[in-house]
Scaffold this active site. Structure first.
Site, PDB file in Angstrom:
ATOM      1  N   LEU A 147       0.855  -1.182   0.000  1.00 51.15           N
ATOM      2  CA  LEU A 147       0.000   0.000   0.000  1.00 51.15           C
ATOM      3  C   LEU A 147       0.894   1.236   0.000  1.00 51.15           C
ATOM      4  O   LEU A 147       1.952   1.250   0.641  1.00 51.15           O
ATOM      5  CB  LEU A 147      -0.898   0.034   1.251  1.00 51.15           C
ATOM      6  CG  LEU A 147      -2.173  -0.808   1.248  1.00 51.15           C
ATOM      7  CD1 LEU A 147      -2.813  -0.785   2.623  1.00 51.15           C
ATOM      8  CD2 LEU A 147      -3.168  -0.311   0.202  1.00 51.15           C
ATOM      9  N   ASP A 148       0.468   2.279  -0.701  1.00 51.31           N
ATOM     10  CA  ASP A 148       1.211   3.539  -0.680  1.00 51.31           C
ATOM     11  C   ASP A 148       1.255   4.082   0.742  1.00 51.31           C
ATOM     12  O   ASP A 148       0.353   3.795   1.556  1.00 51.31           O
ATOM     13  CB  ASP A 148       0.537   4.573  -1.578  1.00 51.31           C
ATOM     14  CG  ASP A 148       0.679   4.243  -3.056  1.00 51.31           C
ATOM     15  OD1 ASP A 148       1.620   3.524  -3.416  1.00 51.31           O
ATOM     16  OD2 ASP A 148      -0.166   4.712  -3.846  1.00 51.31           O
ATOM     17  N   PRO A 149       2.269   4.899   1.081  1.00 48.30           N
ATOM     18  CA  PRO A 149       2.341   5.475   2.434  1.00 48.30           C
ATOM     19  C   PRO A 149       1.074   6.216   2.840  1.00 48.30           C
ATOM     20  O   PRO A 149       0.631   6.103   3.984  1.00 48.30           O
ATOM     21  CB  PRO A 149       3.542   6.432   2.327  1.00 48.30           C
ATOM     22  CG  PRO A 149       4.414   5.805   1.291  1.00 48.30           C
ATOM     23  CD  PRO A 149       3.470   5.227   0.273  1.00 48.30           C
ATOM     24  N   ARG A 182      -4.442   5.677  -7.908  1.00 46.30           N
ATOM     25  CA  ARG A 182      -3.938   7.011  -8.266  1.00 46.30           C
ATOM     26  C   ARG A 182      -4.045   7.248  -9.767  1.00 46.30           C
ATOM     27  O   ARG A 182      -4.347   8.354 -10.224  1.00 46.30           O
ATOM     28  CB  ARG A 182      -2.476   7.148  -7.845  1.00 46.30           C
ATOM     29  CG  ARG A 182      -2.236   7.261  -6.359  1.00 46.30           C
ATOM     30  CD  ARG A 182      -0.754   7.415  -6.077  1.00 46.30           C
ATOM     31  NE  ARG A 182      -0.005   6.182  -6.228  1.00 46.30           N
ATOM     32  CZ  ARG A 182       1.268   6.099  -6.586  1.00 46.30           C
ATOM     33  NH1 ARG A 182       1.935   7.202  -6.891  1.00 46.30           N
ATOM     34  NH2 ARG A 182       1.888   4.948  -6.661  1.00 46.30           N
TER      35      ARG A 182
END
Length: 307
Positions: A45-47, A180
């Site tokens: 997962l992205d930060p 995104r």
């Protein structure tokens, strides 16, 4: 806490990742605090993102390829009128454009158009690799980042709320989909730009937020960590479990394929997968139904027994 007193566990820990740290940061904290030296995950997962991070412990790391390929469900919010280098609000602003001329119904229709299979542009700041190097490393070094695309599938789209310039939505998608990029491509089509402002993974099939444990709860669990970990036999709840006898188990350990007709309780079709259990009901192997000559048999994909 004395992490050396904790033994290595085998199985799946469904973590509710907080926003801020990377997925690797979360794993490293568990590794250091709880002595879990053999640790991995089934899909990063992205930060900025929160939600379900499937953490694999011990023998569970052998399941990474089989859990990471399953579909995911996300709840996200995007904001129109802005473009960044990361495709989310944390990136450097590249452009800002008016959005107030847009018809909300046109925006709604475009988002619903995500359904189906599409070719998606990979964010230039991502872990995707080019010639062995992650794109984010090239970006940080100021080097040209090649445009990479991949095919993804959106199985379901739901618009939860719309108050332009913000839209909150839910999508269920194939593994590897960049939410995104969905926002970014929407902004390009609408001509005003768009960025992702919030993201939560609600499910990484077959695991959901309802099963997830907060990071701090995990770190403070100490010797109770085992109570939070799903054992190996429960790590693939959507796969059928086939109980072998002693002779069959030995054949599997030697790499033999077992005819599917030996298990009439599960009439398999080609491509079906199953978890093979030893006579003591311990996970023995991951198997897939494949033809061997004229006989459909369980082919061993990955052994799970310990030497």
């Amino acid at each position: 806490m004395n992490s050396t007193a904790l033994k290595q566990l085998d199985g799946v820990l469904v973590l509710h990742k907080p926003g801020g740290p990377t997925s690797t940061d979360c794993l490293n904290r568990i590794k250091r605090s709880l002595g879990q030296k053999k640790i991995g995950h089934a899909g990063t997962l992205d930060p900025m993102a929160t939600g379900v991070l499937v953490v694999l412990l011990g023998q569970g790391t052998k399941l990474a390829n089989y859990l990471s390929e399953d579909r995911k469900t996300y709840r996200g919010t995007l904001v129109l009128g802005r473009t960044t280098d990361t495709y989310d609000v944390q990136g450097e602003i590249m452009a800002e454009s008016p959005w107030d001329h847009l018809d909300p119904e046109a925006v709604r229709a475009d988002i619903m158009g995500w359904l189906g299979t599409m070719s998606q542009e990979v964010p230039p700041v991502s872990a995707a690799k080019h010639q062995g190097k992650p794109l984010y490393a090239l970006h940080r070094a100021g080097k040209e980042v090649p445009v990479k695309v991949k095919d993804v599938t959106i199985f379901d789209v739901e618009i939860l709320s719309m108050d332009l310039p913000s839209v909150t939505f839910r999508v269920t998608c194939s593994a590897g989909t960049y939410i995104r990029s969905l926002a970014h491509s929407l902004g390009k089509r609408l001509g005003c730009g768009a960025v992702l402002s919030e993201l939560e993974r609600e499910a990484s099939h077959p695991f959901t937020l309802a099963q997830a444990h907060d990071l701090e709860t995990v770190l403070e669990s100490g010797n109770r960590l085992a109570e939070l970990v799903l054992p190996m036999v429960q790590a693939l709840p959507h796969w059928p479990k086939l109980l072998l006898n002693t002779e069959q188990a030995q054949l599997v350990r030697n790499g033999a394929w077992l005819p599917t007709t030996l298990f009439p309780e599960y009439p398999a079709q080609e491509g079906d997968r199953a978890l093979l259990l030893s006579p003591s009901r311990e996970p023995l192997a991951l198997a897939e139904a494949q033809p061997k000559g004229q006989v459909l048999s369980w082919a061993i994909m990955r052994g799970l027994w310990q030497a």
